[in-house]
Design a protein around this motif. Sequence first.
Motif, PDB file in Angstrom:
ATOM      1  N   SER A 194       0.826  -1.213   0.042  1.00 15.58           N
ATOM      2  CA  SER A 194      -0.068   0.265   0.001  1.00 15.58           C
ATOM      3  C   SER A 194       0.809   1.300  -0.072  1.00 15.58           C
ATOM      4  O   SER A 194       1.415   1.593   0.923  1.00 15.58           O
ATOM      5  CB  SER A 194      -0.887  -0.104   1.388  1.00 15.58           C
ATOM      6  N   LEU A 195       0.930   1.964  -1.119  1.00 11.81           N
ATOM      7  CA  LEU A 195       1.669   3.280  -1.211  1.00 11.81           C
ATOM      8  C   LEU A 195       1.160   4.326  -0.252  1.00 11.81           C
ATOM      9  O   LEU A 195       1.728   5.182   0.400  1.00 11.81           O
ATOM     10  CB  LEU A 195       1.465   3.724  -2.755  1.00 11.81           C
ATOM     11  N   THR A 196      -0.209   4.124  -0.033  1.00 14.18           N
ATOM     12  CA  THR A 196      -0.886   5.252   0.900  1.00 14.18           C
ATOM     13  C   THR A 196      -0.738   5.195   2.450  1.00 14.18           C
ATOM     14  O   THR A 196      -0.850   5.911   3.094  1.00 14.18           O
ATOM     15  CB  THR A 196      -2.211   5.291   0.531  1.00 14.18           C
ATOM     16  N   GLU A 197      -0.205   4.017   2.595  1.00 16.83           N
ATOM     17  CA  GLU A 197      -0.118   3.734   4.060  1.00 16.83           C
ATOM     18  C   GLU A 197       1.360   3.718   4.500  1.00 16.83           C
ATOM     19  O   GLU A 197       1.698   3.599   5.708  1.00 16.83           O
ATOM     20  CB  GLU A 197      -1.009   2.366   4.596  1.00 16.83           C
ATOM     21  N   SER A 198       2.236   3.250   3.712  1.00 17.90           N
ATOM     22  CA  SER A 198       3.637   3.246   4.254  1.00 17.90           C
ATOM     23  C   SER A 198       4.310   4.291   4.621  1.00 17.90           C
ATOM     24  O   SER A 198       4.019   5.423   4.019  1.00 17.90           O
ATOM     25  CB  SER A 198       4.462   2.721   2.498  1.00 17.90           C
ATOM     26  N   GLY A 229       6.914   2.878  -5.595  1.00 15.86           N
ATOM     27  CA  GLY A 229       5.906   3.621  -6.869  1.00 15.86           C
ATOM     28  C   GLY A 229       6.905   4.066  -8.023  1.00 15.86           C
ATOM     29  O   GLY A 229       7.854   4.400  -7.687  1.00 15.86           O
ATOM     30  N   VAL A 230       6.059   4.619  -8.945  1.00 16.09           N
ATOM     31  CA  VAL A 230       6.895   5.138 -10.204  1.00 16.09           C
ATOM     32  C   VAL A 230       6.066   6.245 -11.002  1.00 16.09           C
ATOM     33  O   VAL A 230       5.011   6.182 -10.682  1.00 16.09           O
ATOM     34  CB  VAL A 230       6.937   3.712 -11.142  1.00 16.09           C
ATOM     35  N   SER A 231       6.607   6.907 -11.819  1.00 16.48           N
ATOM     36  CA  SER A 231       5.820   7.807 -12.549  1.00 16.48           C
ATOM     37  C   SER A 231       5.268   7.304 -13.906  1.00 16.48           C
ATOM     38  O   SER A 231       5.536   6.017 -14.124  1.00 16.48           O
ATOM     39  CB  SER A 231       6.987   8.862 -13.055  1.00 16.48           C
ATOM     40  N   ARG A 232       4.645   8.254 -14.570  1.00 18.37           N
ATOM     41  CA  ARG A 232       3.853   7.591 -15.573  1.00 18.37           C
ATOM     42  C   ARG A 232       4.596   7.045 -16.765  1.00 18.37           C
ATOM     43  O   ARG A 232       4.248   5.938 -17.434  1.00 18.37           O
ATOM     44  CB  ARG A 232       2.980   8.767 -16.043  1.00 18.37           C
ATOM     45  N   PRO A 233       5.872   7.705 -17.172  1.00 18.68           N
ATOM     46  CA  PRO A 233       6.593   7.150 -18.307  1.00 18.68           C
ATOM     47  C   PRO A 233       7.229   5.716 -17.717  1.00 18.68           C
ATOM     48  O   PRO A 233       7.044   4.927 -18.772  1.00 18.68           O
ATOM     49  CB  PRO A 233       8.189   7.995 -18.369  1.00 18.68           C
ATOM     50  N   VAL A 234       7.308   5.342 -16.569  1.00 19.53           N
ATOM     51  CA  VAL A 234       7.576   3.887 -16.123  1.00 19.53           C
ATOM     52  C   VAL A 234       6.472   2.893 -16.611  1.00 19.53           C
ATOM     53  O   VAL A 234       6.726   2.051 -17.064  1.00 19.53           O
ATOM     54  CB  VAL A 234       8.055   3.872 -14.708  1.00 19.53           C
ATOM     55  N   VAL A 235       5.282   3.537 -16.086  1.00 23.19           N
ATOM     56  CA  VAL A 235       4.046   2.780 -16.166  1.00 23.19           C
ATOM     57  C   VAL A 235       3.845   2.498 -17.837  1.00 23.19           C
ATOM     58  O   VAL A 235       3.490   1.533 -18.279  1.00 23.19           O
ATOM     59  CB  VAL A 235       2.851   3.140 -15.667  1.00 23.19           C
ATOM     60  N   MET A 236       3.834   3.569 -18.632  1.00 17.71           N
ATOM     61  CA  MET A 236       3.477   3.681 -20.019  1.00 17.71           C
ATOM     62  C   MET A 236       4.615   2.796 -21.042  1.00 17.71           C
ATOM     63  O   MET A 236       4.126   2.327 -21.969  1.00 17.71           O
ATOM     64  CB  MET A 236       3.389   5.057 -20.562  1.00 17.71           C
ATOM     65  N   ASN A 237       5.858   2.473 -20.491  1.00 17.00           N
ATOM     66  CA  ASN A 237       6.713   1.707 -20.910  1.00 17.00           C
ATOM     67  C   ASN A 237       6.448   0.335 -20.666  1.00 17.00           C
ATOM     68  O   ASN A 237       7.555  -0.670 -20.955  1.00 17.00           O
ATOM     69  CB  ASN A 237       8.387   2.199 -20.824  1.00 17.00           C
ATOM     70  N   ALA A 238       5.599   0.130 -19.880  1.00 20.92           N
ATOM     71  CA  ALA A 238       5.235  -1.081 -19.243  1.00 20.92           C
ATOM     72  C   ALA A 238       6.436  -2.120 -18.258  1.00 20.92           C
ATOM     73  O   ALA A 238       6.592  -3.107 -18.265  1.00 20.92           O
ATOM     74  CB  ALA A 238       5.022  -2.238 -20.320  1.00 20.92           C
ATOM     75  N   TRP A 239       7.205  -0.921 -17.828  1.00 19.86           N
ATOM     76  CA  TRP A 239       8.151  -1.492 -16.860  1.00 19.86           C
ATOM     77  C   TRP A 239       7.785  -1.725 -15.558  1.00 19.86           C
ATOM     78  O   TRP A 239       8.445  -2.803 -14.798  1.00 19.86           O
ATOM     79  CB  TRP A 239       9.296  -0.461 -16.460  1.00 19.86           C
ATOM     80  N   LEU A 245       1.458   3.404  -9.908  1.00 23.51           N
ATOM     81  CA  LEU A 245       1.558   4.726 -10.685  1.00 23.51           C
ATOM     82  C   LEU A 245       1.550   5.895  -9.335  1.00 23.51           C
ATOM     83  O   LEU A 245       0.297   5.872  -8.568  1.00 23.51           O
ATOM     84  CB  LEU A 245       0.693   5.059 -11.687  1.00 23.51           C
ATOM     85  N   LEU A 246       2.261   6.718  -9.533  1.00 21.01           N
ATOM     86  CA  LEU A 246       1.948   7.810  -8.452  1.00 21.01           C
ATOM     87  C   LEU A 246       1.819   9.302  -9.203  1.00 21.01           C
ATOM     88  O   LEU A 246       2.120   9.607 -10.158  1.00 21.01           O
ATOM     89  CB  LEU A 246       3.605   8.117  -7.676  1.00 21.01           C
ATOM     90  N   GLY A 247       0.865  10.065  -8.619  1.00 18.55           N
ATOM     91  CA  GLY A 247       0.531  11.384  -9.293  1.00 18.55           C
ATOM     92  C   GLY A 247      -1.002  11.536  -9.188  1.00 18.55           C
ATOM     93  O   GLY A 247      -1.669  10.680  -8.565  1.00 18.55           O
ATOM     94  N   VAL A 248      -1.182  12.574 -10.059  1.00 21.06           N
ATOM     95  CA  VAL A 248      -2.875  13.009  -9.976  1.00 21.06           C
ATOM     96  C   VAL A 248      -3.669  11.725 -10.531  1.00 21.06           C
ATOM     97  O   VAL A 248      -4.949  11.868 -10.178  1.00 21.06           O
ATOM     98  CB  VAL A 248      -3.043  14.232 -10.654  1.00 21.06           C
ATOM     99  N   SER A 249      -3.136  10.892 -11.372  1.00 23.27           N
ATOM    100  CA  SER A 249      -3.893   9.886 -12.170  1.00 23.27           C
ATOM    101  C   SER A 249      -3.483   8.825 -11.472  1.00 23.27           C
ATOM    102  O   SER A 249      -4.026   7.431 -11.819  1.00 23.27           O
ATOM    103  CB  SER A 249      -3.772   9.863 -13.560  1.00 23.27           C
ATOM    104  N   GLY A 250      -2.839   8.482 -10.280  1.00 18.40           N
ATOM    105  CA  GLY A 250      -2.470   7.597  -9.731  1.00 18.40           C
ATOM    106  C   GLY A 250      -2.459   7.589  -8.015  1.00 18.40           C
ATOM    107  O   GLY A 250      -3.764   8.138  -7.615  1.00 18.40           O
ATOM    108  N   SER A 266       7.735  16.213 -12.992  1.00 15.31           N
ATOM    109  CA  SER A 266       6.562  16.716 -13.533  1.00 15.31           C
ATOM    110  C   SER A 266       5.569  17.197 -12.502  1.00 15.31           C
ATOM    111  O   SER A 266       5.488  16.686 -11.561  1.00 15.31           O
ATOM    112  CB  SER A 266       5.910  15.856 -14.514  1.00 15.31           C
ATOM    113  N   PRO A 267       4.830  18.504 -12.847  1.00 17.07           N
ATOM    114  CA  PRO A 267       3.722  18.807 -11.848  1.00 17.07           C
ATOM    115  C   PRO A 267       2.840  17.567 -11.400  1.00 17.07           C
ATOM    116  O   PRO A 267       2.420  17.574 -10.282  1.00 17.07           O
ATOM    117  CB  PRO A 267       3.053  19.979 -12.716  1.00 17.07           C
ATOM    118  N   ALA A 268       2.396  16.811 -12.463  1.00 17.02           N
ATOM    119  CA  ALA A 268       1.479  15.836 -12.117  1.00 17.02           C
ATOM    120  C   ALA A 268       2.088  14.871 -11.132  1.00 17.02           C
ATOM    121  O   ALA A 268       1.389  14.236 -10.305  1.00 17.02           O
ATOM    122  CB  ALA A 268       1.084  14.896 -13.104  1.00 17.02           C
ATOM    123  N   PHE A 269       3.478  14.386 -11.086  1.00 16.63           N
ATOM    124  CA  PHE A 269       4.061  13.503 -10.323  1.00 16.63           C
ATOM    125  C   PHE A 269       4.312  14.284  -8.805  1.00 16.63           C
ATOM    126  O   PHE A 269       4.126  13.525  -7.933  1.00 16.63           O
ATOM    127  CB  PHE A 269       5.432  13.091 -10.771  1.00 16.63           C
TER     128      PHE A 269
END
Length: 315
Positions: A194-198, A229-239, A245-250, A266-269
């Motif tokens: 859990s990213l939100t509790e660690s 946790g990771v940023s969006r480019p890491v998820v988009m590259n399927a790593w 995912l961390l940020g406004v959409s994660g 980035s601002p979202a991250f």
Amino acid sequence: MNYTLILPNPGSSEEDSGRLSGFLQNCTDSSRNLRKISLNGYTFCRAEAALISLVSLCAEDDIILFPASIAGRELAVRLAARLGGTAAVDVTEMRFCDDGLHVVRSLCTEHIRGDFVLRRKPFCIAINKSCPAGGAPVNDISKPSALSDENASAPAGLSPGDASGEDAPETVTLPADPLNPTNQNLVPQHMSSSLTESRMVIAAGRGLGSRAGADEAAALAEQLGAAFGVSRPVVMNAWRPMEELLGVSGSMIHPELCIVLGASGSPAFCAGISGSGTIIAVNRDPDAPIMKKSDICICGDWKDFLRAMVKYCNS
């Protein structure tokens, strides 16, 4: 010329057939070898299954016409790509010219007329919804593609004055859809810590460099007892998986310590980690935006830092 009218939806085949036949009557070519194909299935949900059949059925066709529908537009573009031809959608007129097939498209919600020349056969055409059954498109002033009085005969398979034609269309039963199998099994989703509790989170970005780098960083984070946790480019590259995912959409995290590895910031991250008590940024670029938003900045390689940290904590 070999023409084929494709009727994707049996529920509206009569209306679609009328519109397609009416559109076809405006073509300059009077010697048509015309046929109709009705697909047995709702192909918007089974487009891949429809394409399996159409690729073999339409391999010798010159012009393939599709109705003004979502399924018609999708199939026209995808079939042209499969057959090495050219597609055009929202077409109101077409006629042959010296360079190929001249088509007129309706653009910007019917406000602009665009003229295009298609050169590679087969030509996969999805007509515009403004084309009425049995006649030319409405508000057509110039009618450059209309038949003259001498050759204005009805297309083969159509009786004069009857745009829908007398012959029933050929029905093709679709094969099994490889993208929508009937024996689907649900695969349990992998859930990370859990990213939100660690209390401590390792947040990594594109600077990981590869999937192998991301896996190593996640393994080292586990040795430290930290969530990863990771940023969006890491998820988009399927790593790494989406749930990390961390940020406004994660995930929006609030740990006591957040260590950021190889993320530009980035601002979202940064919005996702802004609630952290202390932020340590490790980046090779001293001018990266994340460096200005961190409490402690380390200019260097993330692998050297994280391996040294694990070694120190386990010693």
